[in-house]
Design a protein around this motif. Structure first.
Motif, short mmCIF file in Angstrom:
data_model
loop_
_atom_site.label_atom_id
_atom_site.label_comp_id
_atom_site.label_asym_id
_atom_site.label_seq_id
_atom_site.Cartn_x
_atom_site.Cartn_y
_atom_site.Cartn_z
N PRO B 120 0.75 -1.07 0.05
CA PRO B 120 -0.11 -0.04 0.14
C PRO B 120 0.96 1.19 0.10
N THR B 121 1.91 1.29 0.56
CA THR B 121 2.73 2.41 0.72
C THR B 121 3.33 2.70 -0.60
N ILE B 126 3.15 5.79 -5.87
CA ILE B 126 3.05 5.99 -7.23
C ILE B 126 1.78 6.66 -7.62
N GLY B 127 0.75 7.00 -6.66
CA GLY B 127 -0.18 7.81 -7.17
C GLY B 127 0.04 9.02 -7.00
N ALA B 128 0.70 9.44 -5.89
CA ALA B 128 1.40 10.89 -6.03
C ALA B 128 2.23 11.35 -7.07
N VAL B 129 2.97 10.31 -7.40
CA VAL B 129 3.99 10.47 -8.69
C VAL B 129 3.40 10.83 -9.72
N TYR B 244 -9.30 -8.21 -5.74
CA TYR B 244 -8.86 -6.79 -5.58
C TYR B 244 -8.35 -6.51 -4.29
N ARG B 245 -7.30 -5.71 -4.36
CA ARG B 245 -6.69 -5.25 -2.96
C ARG B 245 -7.02 -4.06 -2.43
N ALA B 246 -7.89 -3.93 -1.77
CA ALA B 246 -8.69 -2.54 -1.31
C ALA B 246 -7.82 -1.80 -0.54
N ASP B 247 -6.44 -2.45 0.00
CA ASP B 247 -5.54 -1.43 0.81
C ASP B 247 -4.69 -0.68 -0.28
N CYS B 248 -4.35 -1.32 -1.43
CA CYS B 248 -3.45 -0.72 -2.41
C CYS B 248 -4.51 0.35 -3.25
N GLY B 249 -5.58 0.10 -3.16
CA GLY B 249 -6.70 0.69 -4.28
C GLY B 249 -6.89 2.14 -3.51
N VAL B 250 -7.37 1.76 -2.23
CA VAL B 250 -7.32 3.17 -1.43
C VAL B 250 -6.16 4.04 -1.44
N ALA B 251 -4.84 3.53 -1.12
CA ALA B 251 -3.57 4.15 -1.19
C ALA B 251 -3.49 5.05 -2.22
N LEU B 252 -3.70 4.29 -3.36
CA LEU B 252 -3.43 4.89 -4.84
C LEU B 252 -4.06 5.87 -5.03
N ILE B 253 -5.37 6.05 -4.70
CA ILE B 253 -6.11 7.02 -4.97
C ILE B 253 -5.78 8.22 -3.94
N ASP B 254 -5.64 7.65 -2.78
CA ASP B 254 -5.30 8.65 -1.58
C ASP B 254 -3.94 9.68 -2.18
N GLY B 255 -3.10 8.88 -2.47
CA GLY B 255 -1.83 9.24 -2.72
C GLY B 255 -1.90 10.30 -4.03
N TYR B 256 -2.62 9.95 -5.04
CA TYR B 256 -3.03 10.82 -6.21
C TYR B 256 -3.67 12.11 -5.79
N GLN B 257 -4.57 11.87 -5.05
CA GLN B 257 -5.36 13.14 -4.50
C GLN B 257 -4.75 14.07 -3.33
N SER B 258 -3.69 13.50 -2.79
CA SER B 258 -3.02 14.32 -2.10
C SER B 258 -1.98 15.65 -2.77
N VAL B 259 -1.79 15.25 -4.15
CA VAL B 259 -1.22 16.08 -5.05
C VAL B 259 -2.30 16.69 -6.08
N ARG B 260 -3.43 15.99 -6.56
CA ARG B 260 -4.26 16.73 -7.27
C ARG B 260 -5.51 16.06 -7.08
#
Lengths: 323, 323
Positions: B120-121, B126-129, B244-260
């Motif tokens: 998840p980390t 990768i979401g943020a990047v 589906y890996r919910a932990d990764c899915g949530v983290a990816l979207i959170d990471g993305y939205q932390s930037v945009r």
């Protein structure tokens, strides 16, 4: 030339963790090795370790009982200053370990590139390095029989059969007769050591005129040093059109003899052993040619290339050492 | 995944000599790239240049008219601090040149390894990047149409034909209908930028939890940023059993939205665009499956893997952004 086994980053990191070389920074599967999977690996390093290695996973063709010979020979030669890669030993002291049911070894990375059109100076360098390897290997305590000796070449061509050989080239069936002649040669007067027996340019790394690495020792065996010299001569001293390059041939032998002069027995048998060396590649390539479908994606090596080199040594081999 | 073109050491040295990066020390053909030949190259360096590069020779599939977009985008993103490799420019200032009738580019080497079982980390990183890439690319002056958009997916599946698709899996013909639905989606309300659109884990280099490189931009195009996010989500957030890996899915979207942060329009269309993203891989893999003989040496990717992910987004996609 491919990576046959998939190892994920986590698998690779765990494997690298079994060695005292720091942690994984990079791993790229490299397009080298006919029957192994290889990765160029970089680590953070630890203590006196380097940071770059070749990780080899042994696939088909390698008898794991031979690994102590192959890997022990590398360590023996490296300790004596030959430009061969050391093997890394894991925390238990082993030079190889099992991964996913396959043997794996972590081997020192050496810089350099393989020449495709060697110069005479490069040929002289490789001759000298090969002689140095032979001298350094003389007291290596293990032995390994040559599975691709002259008798094996004759047996392979015999198993192919004259009719099948003729489908490749009308001149090929005669090579079976020549291979039987080579198999009957008495090589007992030739001095022996550990030998590479597959020292094509793509198994040599160079920087400019200097040899920085001899690699891919998986045909190494105990046997006549002259055979190794003639294999190298046949592999290095013909151009892309298969014409003999006298400048490279003379330089290679001069370089070799600058470190270890040939004995009278070796000089007398040079042409016959060179012919046998050519037949070893005729045989393996003919077998591969017949085993590989025409439309396969892998590149077949044309057996006639070394049949033509056989003819060269038949016609001119005795004169090469006359000078 | 192979080296399709042979370049000898002398050819490589001459090519490297066209750049101000010092002289060649090492070149290893690497087993990466589906339609390119790639070498990991080391040089002695010169001035401010690095010493390690990826040399790419563009084989099939790449339209050379797209190279200024692909390579220019790398330089644009690298200049803004995104973890993408810079391209090296030759002595004439060009970011690519012709070698043996093929286009070649020398690209900065970046360290790191590609995760195969992302944490998840790592997904958050990768979401943020990815969001950072989208923001940095917004003012890139060139554009490129997406040759693999939803209409293309429908056209590919249509060309395969329902009967042929059924030979792969009985559930596959229905995907053609779903692809037509996706092709009819109105995406005009979605904010656009330059997008990677193929950000599978093997196109990401990481050291630990940090993204050190995004690579292989050869599907990059101008289009909805949401599509890039959903491709990445579909590529990163399912395990080897396709659960589906919910932990990764949530983290990816959170990471993305932390930037945009996503816009309301993007949130509303998330599930539909994610389904379309899955169909893009269903389509290309079905086409490859039908084009590749059963006994070919290349590995076919099973089209149903992404058909199953389509079903996941169909059933659960709307709920993913409900939090």
């Amino acid at each position: 030339m491919a990576v046959y086994t998939h190892l994920g980053a986590e698998d690779l990191a765990r494997l690298i963790g079994e060695y005292d070389v720091g942690s994984l920074v990079m791993a790229k599967g490299i397009a080298e090795g006919v029957s192994n999977s290889n990765w160029l690996v970089e680590t953070t390093g630890s203590g006196g370790s380097g940071t770059r290695f070749i990780l080899t996973l042994y696939e088909r063709r390698i008898d794991y009982a031979d690994l102590p010979y192959f890997l022990g020979l590398l360590d023996h030669l490296a300790a004596k200053g030959c430009p061969v890669p050391r093997t890394m030993h894991d925390r238990d002291g082993a030079s190889w370990r099992m991964v996913e049911g396959k043997a794996a070894a972590l081997i020192e990375f050496l810089p350099g590139v393989s020449p495709t059109r060697p110069t005479p100076t490069q040929a002289r360098s490789i001759g000298a390095v090969l002689a140095g390897l032979h001298l350094a290997a003389a007291d290596f305590p293990q032995t390994r029989a040559n599975a691709m000796d002259f008798a094996a070449s004759a047996a392979i061509l015999d198993a192919c059969g004259a009719a099948a050989l003729e489908t490749i080239d009308p001149a090929l069936p005669a090579m079976l007769d020549h291979a039987r002649v080579a198999a009957a040669l008495d090589l007992s007067a030739l001095p022996q050591s550990q030998t590479h027996t597959d020292l094509f340019p793509d198994n040599v790394l160079m920087l400019g005129e200097d040899v920085t690495g001899l690699i891919d020792f998986y045909f190494a065996c105990t046997g006549p040093m002259l055979l190794d010299l003639t294999v190298t001569h046949a592999a290095w001293c013909f151009d892309a059109a298969n014409a003999y390059r006298a400048d490279c041939g003379v330089a290679l032998i001069d370089g070799y003899q600058s470190v270890r002069p040939l004995t009278p027995e070796e000089r007398a048998l040079f042409a016959d052993v060179a012919k046998g060396a050519c037949l070893r590649f005729v045989a393996s390539r003919a077998e591969d040619w017949l085993d590989t479908p025409d439309d396969a994606l892998v590149t077949r090596k044309y057996p006639m290339q070394f049949a033509q080199r056989w003819q060269f040594y038949h016609d001119h081999g005795a004169a090469l050492l006359a000078g």
